[in-house]
Scaffold this active site. Structure first.
Site, PDB file in Angstrom:
ATOM      1  CE  LYS A 165      -2.128  -1.022   3.930  1.00 30.59           C
ATOM      2  NZ  LYS A 165      -1.429  -2.269   4.310  1.00 30.59           N
ATOM      3  NE  ARG A 216      -4.019  -1.197  10.055  1.00 31.36           N
ATOM      4  CZ  ARG A 216      -2.959  -0.611   9.506  1.00 31.36           C
ATOM      5  NH1 ARG A 216      -2.973   0.666   9.234  1.00 31.36           N
ATOM      6  NH2 ARG A 216      -1.877  -1.323   9.231  1.00 31.36           N
ATOM      7  NE  ARG A 238       7.920  -3.208   6.209  1.00 30.69           N
ATOM      8  CZ  ARG A 238       6.630  -2.969   6.016  1.00 30.69           C
ATOM      9  NH1 ARG A 238       6.170  -2.751   4.802  1.00 30.69           N
ATOM     10  NH2 ARG A 238       5.787  -2.947   7.028  1.00 30.69           N
ATOM     11  NE  ARG A 261       6.561  -0.525  10.130  1.00 33.02           N
ATOM     12  CZ  ARG A 261       5.386  -0.542   9.505  1.00 33.02           C
ATOM     13  NH1 ARG A 261       5.292  -0.045   8.272  1.00 33.02           N
ATOM     14  NH2 ARG A 261       4.313  -1.023  10.069  1.00 33.02           N
ATOM     15  NE  ARG A 297       2.340  -4.938  11.357  1.00 32.74           N
ATOM     16  CZ  ARG A 297       3.381  -4.638  10.577  1.00 32.74           C
ATOM     17  NH1 ARG A 297       4.576  -5.171  10.822  1.00 32.74           N
ATOM     18  NH2 ARG A 297       3.253  -3.802   9.582  1.00 32.74           N
TER      19      ARG A 297
HETATM   20  P1  AMP Z   1       1.100   0.525   8.990  1.00 28.95           P
HETATM   21  O1  AMP Z   1       2.296   1.393   8.773  1.00 28.95           O
HETATM   22  O2  AMP Z   1      -0.079   0.940   8.157  1.00 28.95           O
HETATM   23  O3  AMP Z   1       1.420  -0.948   8.856  1.00 28.95           O
HETATM   24  O4  AMP Z   1       0.642   0.757  10.511  1.00 28.95           O
HETATM   25  C1  AMP Z   1       1.506   0.436  11.581  1.00 28.95           C
HETATM   26  C2  AMP Z   1       0.706   0.279  12.848  1.00 28.95           C
HETATM   27  O5  AMP Z   1       0.083   1.532  13.186  1.00 28.95           O
HETATM   28  C3  AMP Z   1      -0.445  -0.721  12.816  1.00 28.95           C
HETATM   29  O6  AMP Z   1      -0.003  -2.058  13.039  1.00 28.95           O
HETATM   30  C4  AMP Z   1      -1.332  -0.203  13.946  1.00 28.95           C
HETATM   31  O7  AMP Z   1      -0.785  -0.541  15.212  1.00 28.95           O
HETATM   32  C5  AMP Z   1      -1.188   1.304  13.800  1.00 28.95           C
HETATM   33  N1  AMP Z   1      -2.222   1.859  12.881  1.00 28.95           N
HETATM   34  C6  AMP Z   1      -2.021   2.451  11.675  1.00 28.95           C
HETATM   35  N2  AMP Z   1      -3.189   2.826  11.120  1.00 28.95           N
HETATM   36  C7  AMP Z   1      -4.157   2.464  11.986  1.00 28.95           C
HETATM   37  C8  AMP Z   1      -5.576   2.546  11.968  1.00 28.95           C
HETATM   38  N3  AMP Z   1      -6.238   3.081  10.922  1.00 28.95           N
HETATM   39  N4  AMP Z   1      -6.243   2.059  13.043  1.00 28.95           N
HETATM   40  C9  AMP Z   1      -5.602   1.528  14.094  1.00 28.95           C
HETATM   41  N5  AMP Z   1      -4.271   1.399  14.178  1.00 28.95           N
HETATM   42  C10 AMP Z   1      -3.541   1.854  13.126  1.00 28.95           C
END
Ligand code: AMP
Length: 220
Positions: free
Chosen positions: A13, A87, A126, A160, A171
Site C-alpha cells: 500500500k 482498518r 524490509r 521497524r 498483525r
Molecule cells: P502501517 O504502517 O499501516 O502498517 O501501521 C503500523 C501500525 O500503526 C499498525 O499495526 C497499527 O498498530 C497502527 N495503525 C495504523 N493505522 C491504523 C488505523 N487506521 N487504526 C488503528 N491502528 C492503526
C-alpha cells in the site's frame, strides 16, 4: 478523485501510494506514517501508540478518526489516497460520514491481494534508508553496494520494531479479524476493485492506473 488502498501489512500500500503521489500528484494519507512521526516526536499520542504498535494491535478508533478528520479537513479539495485507514468497520462508517459532510466521495477502494507467505517475507525482510526513506528487502532488493543506499549514498538503515516475525503474525491475525470484513463492506457499495499484489510494483502500478483511468473516463 480519492481512493483507499486496502490490504494486509506488506501488501504494498505504501509503495503504491508513493507512486501515485509522484505520478498523479495525489496526497498520501498514511496513518502508520502519522503514528510513527508521533512516536519519533515523543508526543503523548506517540508514547501510547508505540506500545500498541509494537504488539501489532490497533490504536483505538476514536483516536484514529480524530487524526484522519483533521488531515482531510486540512487538505481541502485535493485528491487523496488513504493508506492504512480505515482498518475497522467503525473507522469505515466514520469516514463515510466525514466525506458525506464535506460533500466528497470515494472513487474506488483498491484491494492489493498477496499470499501470507509472501507478506511475511516482505515485512520481516524490509529495511529502510534513514536518510531518504528508500525501502530494501533481505530477500528481494538489496542495495547494489552492500550497506550503501543506491539513491543517496547514506549508510544508516533501520527496521521497524513491529516488522518482527512474531508481531507480523499478530498483525495478520488482527487484519483478518478486523480489516478483511471491510472488503465486503466496500463490495456492497460497489466500490471494491482487486489487483494482484504479488506481481512487480510496476505491474501493480499499471493495474491501479488502469482502474483510475477507467474511473476518470467514466466521469467524462
Ligand atoms: P502501517 O504502517 O499501516 O502498517 O501501521 C503500523 C501500525 O500503526 C499498525 O499495526 C497499527 O498498530 C497502527 N495503525 C495504523 N493505522 C491504523 C488505523 N487506521 N487504526 C488503528 N491502528 C492503526
Amino acid at each position: 478523485m480519492s481512493i483507499i488502498l486496502l490490504g494486509p501489512p506488506g501488501a504494498g500500500k505504501g509503495t503504491q501510494a508513493k507512486l501515485l503521489v509522484d505520478k498523479r500528484g495525489y496526497i498520501q494519507l498514511s496513518t502508520g506514517d502519522m503514528l510513527r512521526n508521533a512516536v519519533s516526536e515523543g508526543s503523548d499520542l506517540g508514547k501510547k501508540a508505540k506500545e500498541i504498535m509494537d504488539k501489532g494491535e490497533f490504536v483505538p478508533d476514536d483516536v484514529m478518526i480524530e487524526i484522519i478528520s483533521e488531515k482531510i479537513q486540512k487538505i481541502g479539495d485535493s485528491n487523496f489516497i488513504l493508506d492504512g485507514f480505515p482498518r475497522t468497520e467503525g473507522q469505515a462508517i466514520a469516514l463515510d460520514k466525514l466525506l458525506n459532510f464535506r460533500g466528497r466521495s470515494l472513487a474506488a477502494v483498491i484491494e492489493l491481494r498477496v499470499d501470507d507467505d509472501l507478506l511475511i517475507k516482505r515485512v520481516t525482510g524490509r529495511f529502510t534508508c534513514e536518510e531518504c526513506g528508500s525501502v530494501y528487502n533481505d530477500s528481494f532488493v538489496s542495495p547494489k553496494k552492500d550497506g550503501v543506499c543506491d539513491f543517496c549514498g547514506n549508510t544508516n538503515f533501520s527496521r521497524r520494531s513491529d516488522d518482527s516475525k512474531t508481531v507480523m503474525k499478530n498483525r495478520l491475525d488482527v487484519y483478518n479479524r478486523h480489516t478483511a470484513p471491510l472488503l465486503d463492506y466496500y463490495k456492497n457499495k460497489g466500490l471494491l476493485r482487486s489487483v494482484d499484489g504479488m506481481s512487480s510494483s510496476e505491474q501493480v502500478e499499471s493495474q491501479i492506473s488502469g482502474i483510475l483511468d477507467d474511473k476518470i473516463a467514466a466521469k467524462g
